[in-house]
Structure formats: structure tokens, C-alpha cells
Design a protein around this motif. Structure first.
Motif, short mmCIF file in Angstrom:
data_model
loop_
_atom_site.label_atom_id
_atom_site.label_comp_id
_atom_site.label_asym_id
_atom_site.label_seq_id
_atom_site.Cartn_x
_atom_site.Cartn_y
_atom_site.Cartn_z
N LYS A 27 0.88 -1.14 0.01
CA LYS A 27 0.07 -0.04 -0.10
C LYS A 27 0.80 1.31 0.06
O LYS A 27 0.63 2.12 -0.68
CB LYS A 27 -0.83 -0.04 1.22
CG LYS A 27 -1.87 1.06 1.66
CD LYS A 27 -2.73 1.00 0.25
CE LYS A 27 -3.79 2.24 0.06
NZ LYS A 27 -4.56 2.27 -1.04
N VAL A 28 2.02 1.24 0.80
CA VAL A 28 3.05 2.36 0.75
C VAL A 28 3.27 2.51 -0.51
O VAL A 28 3.57 3.87 -0.87
CB VAL A 28 4.21 2.06 1.68
CG1 VAL A 28 4.92 3.24 1.63
CG2 VAL A 28 3.30 2.17 3.28
N LYS A 29 3.73 1.61 -1.20
CA LYS A 29 4.39 1.77 -2.58
C LYS A 29 3.49 2.24 -3.68
O LYS A 29 3.81 2.87 -4.48
CB LYS A 29 5.07 0.30 -3.00
CG LYS A 29 6.33 -0.12 -2.32
CD LYS A 29 6.66 -1.45 -2.78
CE LYS A 29 8.08 -1.63 -2.03
NZ LYS A 29 8.21 -3.28 -2.22
N LEU A 32 0.83 4.23 -2.79
CA LEU A 32 0.60 5.57 -2.45
C LEU A 32 1.72 6.48 -2.89
O LEU A 32 1.67 7.49 -3.51
CB LEU A 32 0.55 5.58 -1.13
CG LEU A 32 -0.79 5.27 -0.46
CD1 LEU A 32 -0.77 5.11 1.07
CD2 LEU A 32 -1.96 6.11 -0.76
N LEU A 33 3.08 6.06 -2.92
CA LEU A 33 4.16 6.71 -3.32
C LEU A 33 4.07 7.01 -4.55
O LEU A 33 4.73 8.02 -5.21
CB LEU A 33 5.62 5.99 -2.62
CG LEU A 33 5.64 6.09 -1.15
CD1 LEU A 33 6.80 5.62 -0.87
CD2 LEU A 33 5.95 7.76 -0.83
N ASN A 34 3.78 5.88 -5.45
CA ASN A 34 3.89 5.85 -6.81
C ASN A 34 2.72 6.92 -7.50
O ASN A 34 2.88 7.51 -8.45
CB ASN A 34 3.50 4.67 -7.67
CG ASN A 34 4.65 3.72 -7.46
OD1 ASN A 34 5.88 4.13 -7.43
ND2 ASN A 34 4.48 2.21 -7.26
N MET A 35 1.78 7.09 -6.42
CA MET A 35 0.67 7.96 -7.05
C MET A 35 1.21 9.26 -6.96
O MET A 35 0.40 10.33 -7.39
CB MET A 35 -0.70 7.71 -6.19
CG MET A 35 -1.26 6.48 -6.92
SD MET A 35 -2.50 5.43 -5.70
CE MET A 35 -3.50 7.01 -5.17
#
Lengths: 124, 124
Positions: free
Chosen positions: A111-113, A115-118
Motif C-alpha cells: 500500500k505504501v509503494k 501511495l508513493l507511486n501515485m
């Protein structure tokens, strides 16, 4: 002047001023608001959202206190500053909440990855 | 009965009841509190922390509302439930705060990995 999209949910448990704060921080994170951008005046924001000026004032002052916005010539201006202690603490709280909610570590990391990609990369 | 270590910072801006909530969630995340563990009674917790029983009551009720604790035979018992929507939203808020604080993506990801390694793996 930059006008971030802000939607108030009057049914939410989160106070209205906090909803404004969170959405402005999110707009900075998404790159919708950039360093140096001027926020709409308190009067204008209150009128756009059809809420009391005192509520917008509380939100803007909170953003100033937290270091995301600065008051310059009677205008509220977005500023960037790495308040490392603050964001690390909030991240720890969120991760504890996730683990205590029985989320798996891989699920959290994915989920963190996502969110960071968005988000637009400011650093790295 | 399980007695989590709770330290109240009376100088903090965070309300005392919220400090109790955050630290109990953190104790669940760290595995210090497990599913089925009974929390100290409101009276006992208030006496240990030297605070008002109403404050502990507010914290415990909040934990019940949020689904981390359940009231069973007049005792507050830890329960696990994956409230996916809630933790994902909190994680998004924390990451937005970090990015708006000018933290780099790699810096955020490293911190998340560090935090996850420090917690006991419930899922993974």
C-alpha cells in the motif's frame, strides 16, 4: 493564486477545519499546490466552501503552526520544510494502526509503494 | 490481565485520552497486548496514570468504537479486526504529510521498512 480542490464532508467525524488541513497537505503532496503558491483568502475559501470564516482561519493558522504555510504580506503562502520528527511520528502511528488492525506486513508495504507511486516525486 | 506500559506527557498538545488510545494501539502492534488480553479496569488505569477516570473511560470507549477493544462481562478485552478502509486512509494521510514535508520517497520507504521490522509480524 492556487485554488486546491477541497470537499467538505459535513457527515464526517473529522472536524471541518481538520478536513481543510488534511486536504491542503494532500494537495501539496500531490503537487497540486507548489512552494510559493498563494492560498485563496480566508474570505474567499469560506465563501467557496460555504462555511464560517473562523473555521478557515483555524485551518490556515494550524497549517502555519505546522510549517506548511507562511503568512507573507497578509497572504497565506505554501512553503516546504522537512519536519522530520513530525512525519516520522505520524508514519509510526499509521503503521501501528495498520498492524493492530491485523494487516500483514506485505500488505502494508504494497500500500505504501502504491501511495508513493501515485504522488509526484519531490525528493529521490 | 495485561498491563501495557503507558506514559502520559502532560506537556503534549495531544489530549491525554488520545495518548492512551495511541499507546494501546501501539502495544497491540508490538505484540505487547494480544487478542483476548484484558485491559486494566478504568479505575485501575486511572489510578496508575494518576488521571481522572472519565479520561480513561473516553479512551476505552474510543477503542471500542474503533474496533480494537470489546466490552465483555464488564471487562475491556483486546480484539483484532482488519479495518482495512481505516488503516489505509490513515496511512495515506501520514504519507501525504511526509511528502508535503519534503521527505524523499526512498526516505519514506526506508522508514516504513524500519518500522515494520521493529514490529512483530502478525501477518506478512
Amino acid at each position: 493564486m492556487a485554488t486546491p480542490t477541497i470537499k467538505i464532508d459535513f457527515e464526517s467525524n473529522t472536524p471541518v477545519y481538520k478536513q481543510i488541513v488534511d486536504q491542503i497537505i494532500s494537495a501539496i503532496a500531490r503537487g497540486e499546490l507548489k512552494e510559493g503558491d498563494k492560498l485563496p483568502s480566508i474570505r474567499k475559501m469560506a465563501s467557496m466552501l460555504q462555511i464560517n470564516m473562523l473555521t478557515v482561519n483555524k485551518a490556515y493558522n494550524y497549517l502555519v503552526e505546522q510549517g506548511f504555510v507562511t503568512l507573507y504580506k497578509k497572504q497565506y503562502v505554501v512553503k516546504l520544510s522537512n519536519k522530520e520528527e513530525k512525519w516520522k511520528k505520524e508514519l509510526e502511528r499509521a503503521i501501528d494502526l495498520a498492524i493492530a488492525s491485523n494487516a500483514g506486513k506485505d500488505q502494508i508495504l504494497d500500500k505504501v509503494k502504491e501511495l508513493l507511486n501515485m504522488r509526484r516525486g519531490l525528493g529521490s
